[in-house]
Design a protein around this motif. Sequence first.
Motif, PDB file in Angstrom:
ATOM      1  N   MET A 103       0.841  -1.179   0.000  1.00  0.00           N
ATOM      2  CA  MET A 103       0.000   0.000   0.000  1.00  0.00           C
ATOM      3  C   MET A 103       0.886   1.241   0.000  1.00  0.00           C
ATOM      4  N   THR A 104       0.429   2.279  -0.643  1.00  0.00           N
ATOM      5  CA  THR A 104       1.188   3.518  -0.680  1.00  0.00           C
ATOM      6  C   THR A 104       1.193   4.176   0.697  1.00  0.00           C
ATOM      7  N   GLU A 105       2.219   4.941   0.945  1.00  0.00           N
ATOM      8  CA  GLU A 105       2.347   5.655   2.211  1.00  0.00           C
ATOM      9  C   GLU A 105       1.257   6.718   2.313  1.00  0.00           C
ATOM     10  N   ILE A 106       0.611   6.785   3.458  1.00  0.00           N
ATOM     11  CA  ILE A 106      -0.462   7.752   3.667  1.00  0.00           C
ATOM     12  C   ILE A 106       0.109   8.989   4.352  1.00  0.00           C
ATOM     13  N   ALA A 107      -0.174  10.154   3.775  1.00  0.00           N
ATOM     14  CA  ALA A 107       0.290  11.430   4.352  1.00  0.00           C
ATOM     15  C   ALA A 107      -0.813  11.959   5.272  1.00  0.00           C
ATOM     16  N   TRP A 108      -0.764  11.543   6.534  1.00  0.00           N
ATOM     17  CA  TRP A 108      -1.777  11.945   7.506  1.00  0.00           C
ATOM     18  C   TRP A 108      -1.555  13.372   7.993  1.00  0.00           C
ATOM     19  N   SER A 109      -2.641  14.031   8.337  1.00  0.00           N
ATOM     20  CA  SER A 109      -2.552  15.303   9.068  1.00  0.00           C
ATOM     21  C   SER A 109      -2.084  14.961  10.483  1.00  0.00           C
ATOM     22  N   GLU A 110      -1.818  15.976  11.275  1.00  0.00           N
ATOM     23  CA  GLU A 110      -1.584  15.741  12.697  1.00  0.00           C
ATOM     24  C   GLU A 110      -2.917  15.349  13.315  1.00  0.00           C
ATOM     25  N   TRP A 111      -2.888  14.797  14.535  1.00  0.00           N
ATOM     26  CA  TRP A 111      -4.138  14.579  15.261  1.00  0.00           C
ATOM     27  C   TRP A 111      -4.680  15.954  15.623  1.00  0.00           C
ATOM     28  N   ASP A 154      -7.944  18.376  17.327  1.00  0.00           N
ATOM     29  CA  ASP A 154      -9.062  18.340  18.267  1.00  0.00           C
ATOM     30  C   ASP A 154     -10.362  18.238  17.488  1.00  0.00           C
ATOM     31  N   TYR A 155     -11.268  17.418  17.978  1.00  0.00           N
ATOM     32  CA  TYR A 155     -12.538  17.168  17.306  1.00  0.00           C
ATOM     33  C   TYR A 155     -13.535  18.240  17.725  1.00  0.00           C
ATOM     34  N   ASN A 156     -13.491  19.371  17.006  1.00  0.00           N
ATOM     35  CA  ASN A 156     -14.413  20.472  17.278  1.00  0.00           C
ATOM     36  C   ASN A 156     -14.706  21.213  15.968  1.00  0.00           C
ATOM     37  N   LEU A 157     -15.720  22.061  16.002  1.00  0.00           N
ATOM     38  CA  LEU A 157     -16.147  22.755  14.781  1.00  0.00           C
ATOM     39  C   LEU A 157     -15.059  23.636  14.191  1.00  0.00           C
ATOM     40  N   GLU A 158     -14.251  24.253  15.035  1.00  0.00           N
ATOM     41  CA  GLU A 158     -13.184  25.125  14.533  1.00  0.00           C
ATOM     42  C   GLU A 158     -12.198  24.334  13.676  1.00  0.00           C
ATOM     43  N   GLN A 159     -11.759  23.173  14.163  1.00  0.00           N
ATOM     44  CA  GLN A 159     -10.820  22.345  13.389  1.00  0.00           C
ATOM     45  C   GLN A 159     -11.492  21.752  12.147  1.00  0.00           C
ATOM     46  N   ILE A 160     -12.738  21.306  12.312  1.00  0.00           N
ATOM     47  CA  ILE A 160     -13.455  20.702  11.184  1.00  0.00           C
ATOM     48  C   ILE A 160     -13.625  21.710  10.051  1.00  0.00           C
ATOM     49  N   SER A 161     -13.853  22.968  10.398  1.00  0.00           N
ATOM     50  CA  SER A 161     -14.063  23.990   9.366  1.00  0.00           C
ATOM     51  C   SER A 161     -12.818  24.230   8.508  1.00  0.00           C
ATOM     52  N   LYS A 162     -11.665  23.803   8.965  1.00  0.00           N
ATOM     53  CA  LYS A 162     -10.403  23.989   8.232  1.00  0.00           C
ATOM     54  C   LYS A 162     -10.077  22.827   7.297  1.00  0.00           C
ATOM     55  N   ILE A 163     -10.850  21.746   7.388  1.00  0.00           N
ATOM     56  CA  ILE A 163     -10.584  20.559   6.577  1.00  0.00           C
ATOM     57  C   ILE A 163     -10.979  20.839   5.130  1.00  0.00           C
ATOM     58  N   PRO A 164     -10.209  20.370   4.178  1.00  0.00           N
ATOM     59  CA  PRO A 164     -10.579  20.574   2.772  1.00  0.00           C
ATOM     60  C   PRO A 164     -11.818  19.758   2.393  1.00  0.00           C
ATOM     61  N   GLU A 165     -12.533  20.252   1.408  1.00  0.00           N
ATOM     62  CA  GLU A 165     -13.696  19.529   0.871  1.00  0.00           C
ATOM     63  C   GLU A 165     -13.233  18.662  -0.289  1.00  0.00           C
ATOM     64  N   GLU A 166     -12.402  17.705   0.046  1.00  0.00           N
ATOM     65  CA  GLU A 166     -11.847  16.783  -0.942  1.00  0.00           C
ATOM     66  C   GLU A 166     -12.041  15.363  -0.449  1.00  0.00           C
ATOM     67  N   GLY A 167     -11.841  14.413  -1.348  1.00  0.00           N
ATOM     68  CA  GLY A 167     -11.936  13.006  -0.979  1.00  0.00           C
ATOM     69  C   GLY A 167     -10.765  12.590  -0.109  1.00  0.00           C
ATOM     70  N   GLY A 168     -11.004  11.618   0.754  1.00  0.00           N
ATOM     71  CA  GLY A 168      -9.925  11.127   1.598  1.00  0.00           C
ATOM     72  C   GLY A 168     -10.396  10.122   2.620  1.00  0.00           C
ATOM     73  N   VAL A 169      -9.503   9.823   3.534  1.00  0.00           N
ATOM     74  CA  VAL A 169      -9.768   8.889   4.624  1.00  0.00           C
ATOM     75  C   VAL A 169      -9.552   9.615   5.940  1.00  0.00           C
ATOM     76  N   TYR A 170     -10.190   9.095   7.001  1.00  0.00           N
ATOM     77  CA  TYR A 170     -10.038   9.729   8.307  1.00  0.00           C
ATOM     78  C   TYR A 170     -10.215   8.706   9.420  1.00  0.00           C
ATOM     79  N   GLN A 228     -10.390   2.583  -1.733  1.00  0.00           N
ATOM     80  CA  GLN A 228      -9.381   1.516  -1.655  1.00  0.00           C
ATOM     81  C   GLN A 228      -8.566   1.658  -0.365  1.00  0.00           C
ATOM     82  N   ILE A 229      -8.130   2.856  -0.067  1.00  0.00           N
ATOM     83  CA  ILE A 229      -7.322   3.070   1.134  1.00  0.00           C
ATOM     84  C   ILE A 229      -8.152   2.797   2.389  1.00  0.00           C
TER      85      ILE A 229
END
Length: 95
Positions: A1-9, A11-27, A73-74
Amino acid sequence: MTEIAWSEWLDYNLEQISKIPEEGGVYMMHAAMKILYIGNTANLRQSISESLNNSCIKEAKRFKYSIASNHEQIGSQLLKEYQEKHDGKLPKCME
């Protein structure tokens, strides 16, 4: 499997969620050093935001994500690896 470029961990809150890109991915969502959920989606921000309404997943304290065009797939591979390490069990919020 290809190496996954993860974000840092993050905090699970609206402020952090609002910064996430509107793109496909895994979480992954976690609390108390346990993975609660592994997901894949065509829109990371929307899916993680919607998970705030899930009674199990909303217990999460942190999340991380990775942008990936082949997110299905990932996501399948991540679940398979998780199950191999945990005697075939799924993450708590996926049982």
